[in-house]
Design a protein around this motif. Structure first.
Motif, mmCIF file in Angstrom:
data_model
loop_
_atom_site.group_PDB
_atom_site.id
_atom_site.type_symbol
_atom_site.label_atom_id
_atom_site.label_comp_id
_atom_site.label_asym_id
_atom_site.label_seq_id
_atom_site.Cartn_x
_atom_site.Cartn_y
_atom_site.Cartn_z
ATOM 1 N N LYS A 291 0.586 7.083 3.667
ATOM 2 C CA LYS A 291 -0.766 7.321 4.172
ATOM 3 C C LYS A 291 -1.102 6.502 5.416
ATOM 4 O O LYS A 291 -2.154 6.699 6.013
ATOM 5 C CB LYS A 291 -1.788 7.019 3.067
ATOM 6 C CG LYS A 291 -1.647 7.942 1.865
ATOM 7 C CD LYS A 291 -2.708 7.644 0.815
ATOM 8 C CE LYS A 291 -2.594 8.618 -0.360
ATOM 9 N NZ LYS A 291 -3.634 8.359 -1.391
ATOM 10 N N ARG B 245 -9.701 1.928 3.962
ATOM 11 C CA ARG B 245 -10.121 3.240 3.456
ATOM 12 C C ARG B 245 -10.130 4.273 4.581
ATOM 13 O O ARG B 245 -9.784 5.441 4.374
ATOM 14 C CB ARG B 245 -11.509 3.146 2.828
ATOM 15 C CG ARG B 245 -11.565 2.274 1.575
ATOM 16 C CD ARG B 245 -12.968 2.321 0.961
ATOM 17 N NE ARG B 245 -13.121 1.360 -0.105
ATOM 18 C CZ ARG B 245 -12.740 1.562 -1.363
ATOM 19 N NH1 ARG B 245 -12.187 2.724 -1.693
ATOM 20 N NH2 ARG B 245 -12.918 0.620 -2.274
ATOM 21 N N TYR C 170 0.866 -1.180 0.000
ATOM 22 C CA TYR C 170 0.000 0.000 0.000
ATOM 23 C C TYR C 170 0.900 1.226 0.000
ATOM 24 O O TYR C 170 2.125 1.101 0.027
ATOM 25 C CB TYR C 170 -0.935 -0.010 1.221
ATOM 26 C CG TYR C 170 -0.222 0.001 2.557
ATOM 27 C CD1 TYR C 170 0.204 1.188 3.150
ATOM 28 C CD2 TYR C 170 0.029 -1.193 3.244
ATOM 29 C CE1 TYR C 170 0.861 1.197 4.380
ATOM 30 C CE2 TYR C 170 0.683 -1.197 4.468
ATOM 31 C CZ TYR C 170 1.097 0.008 5.028
ATOM 32 O OH TYR C 170 1.758 0.010 6.239
ATOM 33 N N ASP D 36 -5.973 4.118 -0.750
ATOM 34 C CA ASP D 36 -6.717 3.941 -1.991
ATOM 35 C C ASP D 36 -6.576 2.519 -2.524
ATOM 36 O O ASP D 36 -7.367 2.087 -3.355
ATOM 37 C CB ASP D 36 -6.221 4.923 -3.052
ATOM 38 C CG ASP D 36 -6.316 6.366 -2.585
ATOM 39 O OD1 ASP D 36 -7.394 6.734 -2.073
ATOM 40 O OD2 ASP D 36 -5.332 7.111 -2.716
ATOM 41 N N TYR D 37 -5.530 1.835 -2.103
ATOM 42 C CA TYR D 37 -5.328 0.451 -2.527
ATOM 43 C C TYR D 37 -4.631 -0.311 -1.402
ATOM 44 O O TYR D 37 -3.926 0.270 -0.567
ATOM 45 C CB TYR D 37 -4.512 0.365 -3.825
ATOM 46 C CG TYR D 37 -3.088 0.863 -3.700
ATOM 47 C CD1 TYR D 37 -2.037 -0.007 -3.392
ATOM 48 C CD2 TYR D 37 -2.777 2.207 -3.885
ATOM 49 C CE1 TYR D 37 -0.731 0.436 -3.269
ATOM 50 C CE2 TYR D 37 -1.476 2.672 -3.764
ATOM 51 C CZ TYR D 37 -0.453 1.782 -3.462
ATOM 52 O OH TYR D 37 0.833 2.237 -3.329
#
Length: 316
Positions: free
Chosen positions: A262, A299, A258, A304-305
């Protein structure tokens, strides 16, 4: 640099206890640009295996494969990608033992999969290779339902987990009685076993469960373990896993991928090149599958992934 993991003064986490270990990174970690890094690599007449793995075969992929370059930046501290720089920042992340225990106390256990992992079911035949009565290791086992599933197939399960709550819940939820005993080789540890003795779960730090205590294993199912270990303890963890493998051990490993800018982890981002750095000298590493594992909780972290990547490791 040998920047040791900076803890809070509390006992280090069993999922990555850093008090006794340091993050040993290559001396080229602080080379500021890709061009200089290339020159540094090229100037070495006999590059180490580590540098060769990172720079030799992969070099021409830097400009076209951002994931590979991000992984390189993760390992060497180059500033060539945001993902790599963020992954470097995870190197200093330390989760203490108290924090892991609190996750179980507060029921913050989104990592637990009540249905069992679909990739283990899909690749079970490869994992078992037609063998019966295997001794299978579950590092940082929590209350994984796959332990009961494989035990019912006639295999012998050994797990290790720091949370006694998790282990007790496993036996309760699987309708199994159990006994407790001390472990002479590990002060303060408990061994919890079902009556038939084919499920043995140690409540202690994973780094205390050496081969002199548990022996060696025919198979290892590592889902949520390597990715939970504090990054500075990965080399120590890899050495432990290798020491627990017998010659024909099948090591199924799931990592996560990922954007580490983030989310600070755990679970921690583990790149393909990092896996090769840790295990590539001793093992053949084959990527079996990469699946979309994005869930609502991911999320909520701002991701986002979120990919789950399964590998098979076998001794060379």
């Amino acid at each position: 640099g040998s920047g040791g993991c900076r803890g809070s003064g509390r006992r280090p986490a069993s999922r990555g206890g850093c008090a006794l270990s340091f993050c040993h990174l290559p001396s080229v970690r602080f080379i500021p640009s890709l061009q200089e890094t290339r020159r540094a690599g090229a100037s070495l007449p006999e590059p180490s295996d580590l540098l060769f793995q990172r720079w030799g075969p992969q070099q021409r992929r830097f400009r076209t494969d951002s994931e590979i370059f991000g992984a390189m930046a993760n390992s060497l501290g180059t500033s060539g990608s945001e993902e790599g720089a963020a992954a470097v920042s995870q190197q200093d992340r330390v989760v203490t033992e108290d924090e892991w225990l609190k996750k179980w106390q507060l029921r913050n256990i989104g990592f637990h999969n009540e249905e069992g992992h679909p990739l283990l079911k899909k690749y079970l035949d490869i994992f078992l290779s037609g063998r019966n009565g295997l001794k299978i290791f579950f590092p940082l086992c929590g209350k994984a339902v796959e332990m009961k599933w494989l035990a019912d197939m006639g295999h012998h399960i050994v797990g290790v987990e720091i949370s006694e709550t998790a282990l007790k819940e496993f036996f309760t939820e699987q309708n199994l009685s159990y006994s407790e005993e001390t472990v002479p080789e590990i002060p303060g540890a408990k061994l919890m076993k079902n009556p038939s003795g084919n499920i043995s779960l140690y409540c202690c730090s994973i780094f205390d469960l050496t081969s002199s205590v548990a022996g060696k294993f025919d198979a290892i199912w590592d889902r949520g373990s390597l990715v939970a270990i504090n990054p500075c303890d990965r080399e120590r963890y890899a050495s432990l896993m290798l020491s627990l493998m017998n010659k024909k051990c099948s090591y199924l490993l799931v990592t996560v991928s990922y954007d580490p800018s983030k989310h600070a982890g755990p679970p921690f981002y583990v790149s393909d090149s990092e896996l090769k750095r840790l295990f590539g000298q001793s093992c053949d590493i084959k990527q079996l599958e990469k699946i979309d594992g994005l869930m609502e909780r991911h999320r909520a972290w701002g991701l986002d992934y979120f990919w789950e990547v399964m590998y098979m490791l076998l001794f060379k």
